[in-house]
Design a protein around this motif. Structure first.
Motif, short mmCIF file in Angstrom:
data_model
loop_
_atom_site.label_atom_id
_atom_site.label_comp_id
_atom_site.label_asym_id
_atom_site.label_seq_id
_atom_site.Cartn_x
_atom_site.Cartn_y
_atom_site.Cartn_z
N LYS A 150 -6.87 -1.35 -7.87
CA LYS A 150 -7.33 -1.52 -9.40
C LYS A 150 -6.07 -2.29 -10.32
CE LYS A 150 -10.10 -1.71 -12.86
NZ LYS A 150 -11.44 -2.54 -12.83
N GLU A 151 -6.43 -3.53 -10.85
CA GLU A 151 -5.34 -3.88 -11.69
C GLU A 151 -5.58 -3.31 -13.02
OE1 GLU A 151 -3.11 -8.38 -13.17
OE2 GLU A 151 -5.12 -8.16 -12.04
N VAL A 152 -4.75 -2.86 -13.71
CA VAL A 152 -4.87 -2.39 -15.27
C VAL A 152 -3.81 -3.00 -15.98
CG1 VAL A 152 -6.19 -0.43 -14.65
CG2 VAL A 152 -3.58 -0.23 -14.70
N ALA A 153 -3.56 -2.63 -17.38
CA ALA A 153 -2.79 -3.23 -18.03
C ALA A 153 -1.37 -3.14 -17.63
CB ALA A 153 -2.85 -2.59 -19.63
N SER A 154 -0.77 -1.94 -17.18
CA SER A 154 0.34 -1.80 -16.71
C SER A 154 0.79 -2.45 -15.18
CB SER A 154 0.73 -0.28 -16.63
OG SER A 154 0.79 0.12 -17.82
N GLY A 155 -0.13 -3.09 -14.62
CA GLY A 155 -0.13 -3.41 -13.09
C GLY A 155 -1.23 -2.91 -12.12
N TYR A 156 -0.86 -2.66 -11.07
CA TYR A 156 -1.56 -2.37 -9.88
C TYR A 156 -1.62 -1.17 -9.37
CZ TYR A 156 -2.26 -7.54 -9.36
OH TYR A 156 -2.27 -8.82 -9.78
N ARG A 157 -2.62 -0.33 -9.18
CA ARG A 157 -2.53 0.93 -8.47
C ARG A 157 -3.63 1.10 -7.39
NH1 ARG A 157 -4.10 3.61 -14.04
NH2 ARG A 157 -6.45 3.27 -14.00
N LEU A 158 -3.35 2.12 -6.58
CA LEU A 158 -4.64 2.73 -5.75
C LEU A 158 -4.94 3.67 -6.35
CD1 LEU A 158 -2.87 2.31 -2.27
CD2 LEU A 158 -4.86 1.01 -3.32
N GLN A 159 -6.25 3.94 -6.41
CA GLN A 159 -6.93 5.10 -7.10
C GLN A 159 -8.55 5.54 -6.30
OE1 GLN A 159 -7.61 3.18 -11.06
NE2 GLN A 159 -9.74 2.87 -10.78
N VAL A 160 -8.83 6.84 -6.57
CA VAL A 160 -10.11 7.33 -6.00
C VAL A 160 -11.24 6.54 -6.71
CG1 VAL A 160 -11.59 9.38 -5.86
CG2 VAL A 160 -9.04 9.49 -5.16
N ARG A 161 -12.20 6.11 -6.06
CA ARG A 161 -13.39 5.62 -6.51
C ARG A 161 -14.28 6.30 -7.66
NH1 ARG A 161 -14.21 0.42 -4.63
NH2 ARG A 161 -13.31 0.13 -2.41
N GLU A 162 -14.64 5.86 -8.68
CA GLU A 162 -15.19 6.76 -9.89
C GLU A 162 -16.22 7.72 -9.42
OE1 GLU A 162 -16.94 6.22 -14.23
OE2 GLU A 162 -15.92 4.72 -13.34
N ARG A 163 -16.99 7.31 -8.60
CA ARG A 163 -18.18 8.12 -7.97
C ARG A 163 -17.88 9.27 -7.31
NH1 ARG A 163 -18.39 3.66 -4.27
NH2 ARG A 163 -18.42 4.19 -2.06
N PHE A 164 -16.52 9.29 -7.06
CA PHE A 164 -16.09 10.79 -6.11
C PHE A 164 -15.57 11.77 -7.21
CE2 PHE A 164 -15.76 7.36 -2.76
CZ PHE A 164 -16.89 7.79 -1.96
N ALA A 165 -15.29 11.28 -8.38
CA ALA A 165 -14.78 12.08 -9.24
C ALA A 165 -15.17 13.47 -9.60
CB ALA A 165 -14.56 11.42 -10.68
N PRO A 166 -16.65 13.79 -9.67
CA PRO A 166 -17.01 14.93 -10.04
C PRO A 166 -16.57 16.16 -8.86
CG PRO A 166 -18.45 13.40 -10.55
CD PRO A 166 -17.44 12.61 -9.85
N GLU A 187 0.88 -1.15 -0.08
CA GLU A 187 0.04 0.04 -0.08
C GLU A 187 1.02 1.24 -0.03
OE1 GLU A 187 -3.61 2.37 2.55
OE2 GLU A 187 -2.71 0.19 3.51
N ALA A 188 1.91 1.17 0.81
CA ALA A 188 2.81 2.46 0.98
C ALA A 188 3.61 2.60 -0.65
CB ALA A 188 3.86 2.09 1.85
N PHE A 189 4.00 1.47 -1.14
CA PHE A 189 4.55 1.43 -2.67
C PHE A 189 3.57 2.24 -3.50
CE2 PHE A 189 7.56 -2.56 -1.60
CZ PHE A 189 8.76 -1.69 -1.14
N LEU A 190 2.38 1.53 -3.47
CA LEU A 190 1.65 2.22 -4.52
C LEU A 190 0.86 3.68 -4.20
CD1 LEU A 190 -0.68 -1.14 -4.81
CD2 LEU A 190 1.06 -0.37 -6.48
N LEU A 191 1.00 4.13 -3.04
CA LEU A 191 0.53 5.35 -2.72
C LEU A 191 1.70 6.30 -3.07
CD1 LEU A 191 -1.01 5.05 1.20
CD2 LEU A 191 -2.23 5.79 -1.46
N ALA A 192 2.96 5.88 -2.82
CA ALA A 192 4.05 6.85 -3.35
C ALA A 192 4.34 6.88 -4.73
CB ALA A 192 5.25 6.45 -2.58
N SER A 193 3.88 5.78 -5.47
CA SER A 193 4.53 5.79 -6.68
C SER A 193 3.53 6.66 -7.69
CB SER A 193 4.27 4.26 -7.33
OG SER A 193 2.81 3.82 -7.56
N GLY A 194 2.01 6.66 -7.33
CA GLY A 194 1.18 7.42 -8.09
C GLY A 194 0.81 6.83 -9.52
N LYS A 195 1.32 5.50 -9.88
CA LYS A 195 1.27 5.35 -10.98
C LYS A 195 1.08 3.55 -11.05
CE LYS A 195 6.08 5.22 -12.37
NZ LYS A 195 7.09 5.83 -13.49
#
Length: 253
Positions: free
Chosen positions: A63-79, A14-22
């Motif tokens: 979320k797992e995407v094509a490049s790997g794993y990332r932590l991201q804000v849930r879509e419903r909060f985007a607006p 979790e720390a790795f993913l939060l720090a990386s931002g990608k």
């Protein structure tokens, strides 16, 4: 810290993913450990499962995407989250979104084939924008006179739209048929997508790299297209074999 404990390892990931931002691949995550302490792929996946479960009920997700794993804000909060950035996001025209969707579903496809389906010319700025965004790339040239470029989507496209691979694209049934009448390119370029879609589609691009990134789903983009005055074509069976284009025509803007 006991790296053999999935909970401790999950906290470190979790720390790795939060720090990386990608997104980070399993291979890249493994490289962050000293060889003597390096977890196996199975241990990393188990820890990621623990991390994913710990995100339930929270404002962010793993979320797992094509490049790997990332932590991201849930879509419903985007607006709402999009209001953190004062700069207005780039507006995407309907013509650009239709072009992107056609490339995603019909790749590899040439500019001329896109024009055959849409019934109007593709503005050169649309292709330039998609290339600059690194959402599409040239994967070859059609073996016909003029050798028109063939376009396909990229790994960055999959990452941006929360997709692990092209099989996760939503079915074309979510779209209505495109109206047959021709529409001026200038009018289409001026037609902007509603602000709430732009907030979702551009949130990741506008965020600082050290923040968790929230991404748009391709389904929401297509649903927004479907909600506009005219919809995308859903049946491509009538697409003719590409006509032999004139070299000058293919290179014209």
């Amino acid at each position: 810290m006991d790296l053999s404990d999935p909970k401790d390892l999950a906290s470190l990931l979790e720390a790795f993913l939060l720090a990386s931002g990608k997104p980070q691949s399993l291979e890249r995550l493994a490289e962050l450990f000293e060889e003597a302490e390096r977890p196996s792929s199975a241990q990393l996946k188990k820890a990621l499962d623990v991390l994913e479960k710990s995100c339930k009920g929270r404002a962010f997700e793993l979320k797992e995407v094509a490049s790997g794993y990332r932590l991201q804000v849930r879509e419903r909060f985007a607006p709402w989250v999009g209001r953190l950035w004062e700069e207005r996001p780039q507006r995407y025209s309907r013509a650009l979104l239709e072009t992107l969707a056609l490339i995603a579903y019909r790749q590899p496809i040439t500019r001329g084939e896109i024009e055959d389906i849409r019934g109007v010319a593709v503005n050169s700025q649309i292709v330039k924008t998609l290339l600059e965004r690194e959402w599409i790339r040239v994967v070859g040239h059609r073996d016909v006179p003029g050798r028109p470029a063939m376009f396909a989507t990229t790994r960055q496209f999959l990452d941006h739209f929360n997709l692990k691979n092209l099989d996760e694209l939503p079915p074309l049934a979510v779209l209505r048929e495109m109206e047959p009448e021709l529409r001026p390119v200038v009018d289409e370029e001026d037609a902007a997508v509603p602000a709430d879609l732009q907030a979702r589609a551009d949130l990741a691009a506008e965020e600082p790299q050290d923040e968790p990134r929230e991404q748009t789903s391709f389904r929401s983009l297509l649903a927004e297209l479907d909600g506009m005055e005219q919809g995308l074509k859903t049946d491509f069976d009538d697409l003719l074999e590409p006509a032999v284009p004139d070299a000058d025509d293919e290179s014209a803007p």
